[in-house]
Design an enzyme around this catalytic site. Structure first.
Site, mmCIF file in Angstrom:
data_model
loop_
_atom_site.group_PDB
_atom_site.id
_atom_site.type_symbol
_atom_site.label_atom_id
_atom_site.label_comp_id
_atom_site.label_asym_id
_atom_site.label_seq_id
_atom_site.Cartn_x
_atom_site.Cartn_y
_atom_site.Cartn_z
ATOM 1 N N THR A 1 -23.046 -69.966 -8.438
ATOM 2 C CA THR A 1 -23.943 -70.435 -7.376
ATOM 3 C C THR A 1 -24.725 -71.622 -7.913
ATOM 4 O O THR A 1 -24.652 -71.961 -9.104
ATOM 5 C CB THR A 1 -24.946 -69.344 -6.952
ATOM 6 O OG1 THR A 1 -25.853 -69.098 -8.032
ATOM 7 C CG2 THR A 1 -24.238 -68.044 -6.591
ATOM 8 N N TYR B 1 -36.231 -67.069 -18.821
ATOM 9 C CA TYR B 1 -35.555 -66.270 -17.793
ATOM 10 C C TYR B 1 -35.277 -64.845 -18.273
ATOM 11 O O TYR B 1 -35.562 -63.872 -17.559
ATOM 12 C CB TYR B 1 -34.245 -66.948 -17.394
ATOM 13 C CG TYR B 1 -33.428 -66.162 -16.396
ATOM 14 C CD1 TYR B 1 -33.801 -66.108 -15.053
ATOM 15 C CD2 TYR B 1 -32.279 -65.458 -16.791
ATOM 16 C CE1 TYR B 1 -33.061 -65.382 -14.130
ATOM 17 C CE2 TYR B 1 -31.537 -64.737 -15.878
ATOM 18 C CZ TYR B 1 -31.929 -64.700 -14.549
ATOM 19 O OH TYR B 1 -31.195 -63.976 -13.645
ATOM 20 N N ASN C 1 -34.660 -59.920 -4.113
ATOM 21 C CA ASN C 1 -33.611 -60.813 -4.590
ATOM 22 C C ASN C 1 -34.131 -62.175 -5.056
ATOM 23 O O ASN C 1 -33.516 -62.811 -5.911
ATOM 24 C CB ASN C 1 -32.587 -61.018 -3.467
ATOM 25 C CG ASN C 1 -31.586 -62.111 -3.772
ATOM 26 O OD1 ASN C 1 -30.717 -61.956 -4.629
ATOM 27 N ND2 ASN C 1 -31.716 -63.242 -3.086
ATOM 28 N N LYS D 1 -36.541 -60.961 -16.683
ATOM 29 C CA LYS D 1 -35.694 -59.875 -16.195
ATOM 30 C C LYS D 1 -35.930 -58.595 -16.996
ATOM 31 O O LYS D 1 -35.822 -57.479 -16.459
ATOM 32 C CB LYS D 1 -34.227 -60.291 -16.231
ATOM 33 C CG LYS D 1 -33.875 -61.363 -15.211
ATOM 34 C CD LYS D 1 -34.208 -60.926 -13.781
ATOM 35 C CE LYS D 1 -33.782 -61.942 -12.747
ATOM 36 N NZ LYS D 1 -34.090 -61.532 -11.362
ATOM 37 N N ASP E 1 -42.856 -66.327 0.926
ATOM 38 C CA ASP E 1 -42.833 -66.947 -0.398
ATOM 39 C C ASP E 1 -43.401 -65.915 -1.361
ATOM 40 O O ASP E 1 -44.611 -65.640 -1.356
ATOM 41 C CB ASP E 1 -43.681 -68.221 -0.398
ATOM 42 C CG ASP E 1 -43.722 -68.922 -1.749
ATOM 43 O OD1 ASP E 1 -43.248 -68.332 -2.752
ATOM 44 O OD2 ASP E 1 -44.233 -70.058 -1.814
#
Length: 245
Positions: free
Chosen positions: A198, A163, A86, A167, A59
């Site tokens: 996804t 988000y 990832n 990144k 984790d």
């Protein structure tokens, strides 16, 4: 045969990347926060005849879990050839700069940024023992400040106040990490798998996990003359993959 560790690899892009690297003859440690889900993914791969794979419970948002994973892997191998960071989360949508909560920011940065710090620092000693070590930080073109500010950009109106900054921070970490490792064989790059359909984005994406896995695997296996400290998005730039920071 190269040894590979992929975090968040029990499903979607991580799982497909594992599949493609296994098909190329490498041994993959499939990182999964949930051990049962990770073992199910391993069993699925083995039914496809891909047997050089084991689950590694990890984790990335938990320091104890990361250190336990490092200790467990160290009992199995003396060196690690490829680390693919990832694991990531969106933090939920929509994300408004005025309405997103501090808790959202903490949760997303804990996984998408600090989690990468934790894992990279924990496993760097195993990577340093490899003759051709590679680190791939799975990023997003959404982290590009240049594209986010460009009204002509394809995803200009796709804004995520939590988000996207995570990144962008990951991209900066990639630059600095590659700089610090510039005189070593370790190559570090940020790779955007593309806008892939996804459960990460409620299957709104236009690309496939197969395309995404191919993009990530490509930079995980670059040769000694390959790039480092770069940001690639073959969805944005099919010719060279280069994407502006």
């Amino acid at each position: 045969m190269k040894t590979v560790l992929i975090t968040g690899a029990n499903k979607s892009i991580g799982l497909e990347t594992a599949r493609q690297l296994l098909q190329q003859g490498h041994f993959v440690y499939l990182g999964s926060r949930n051990l049962e889900h990770g073992q199910q993914a391993v069993d699925r791969l083995k039914t496809e005849g891909l047997n050089q794979v084991e689950v590694l419970q990890i984790d990335v948002s938990d320091s104890d879990s990361v250190h336990a994973a490092r200790a467990a892997l160290g009992r199995k191998i003396e060196s690690l050839d490829v680390l693919i960071n990832n694991a990531g989360i969106t933090g939920g949508m929509p994300q408004s700069a005025l309405k997103a909560s501090v808790e959202q920011y903490r949760m997303v940065f804990e996984t998408n940024v600090i989690g990468v710090f934790r894992v990279t620092q924990a496993f760097i000693d195993l990577l340093q023992k490899s003759s051709e070590p590679r680190i791939v930080n799975v990023s997003s073109s959404q982290g590009s400040l240049t594209l986010a500010a460009d009204p002509e950009s394809q995803y200009y109106h796709h804004k995520g106040a939590v988000y996207q900054p995570s990144k962008s921070a990951l991209n900066m970490y990639t630059i600095i990490l590659a700089y610090e490792l510039r005189d070593t064989p370790i190559k570090v790059n940020a790779v955007d798998p593309g806008f892939v359909a996804t459960d990460f984005n409620n299957h709104r994406g236009t690309g496939t996990v197969q395309e995404a896995g191919t993009r990530i695997a490509k930079y995980a296996l670059i040769g000694a003359d390959g790039p480092t400290g770069q940001f690639f998005s073959e969805e944005y730039n099919p010719e060279t993959g280069a994407v502006p920071w």
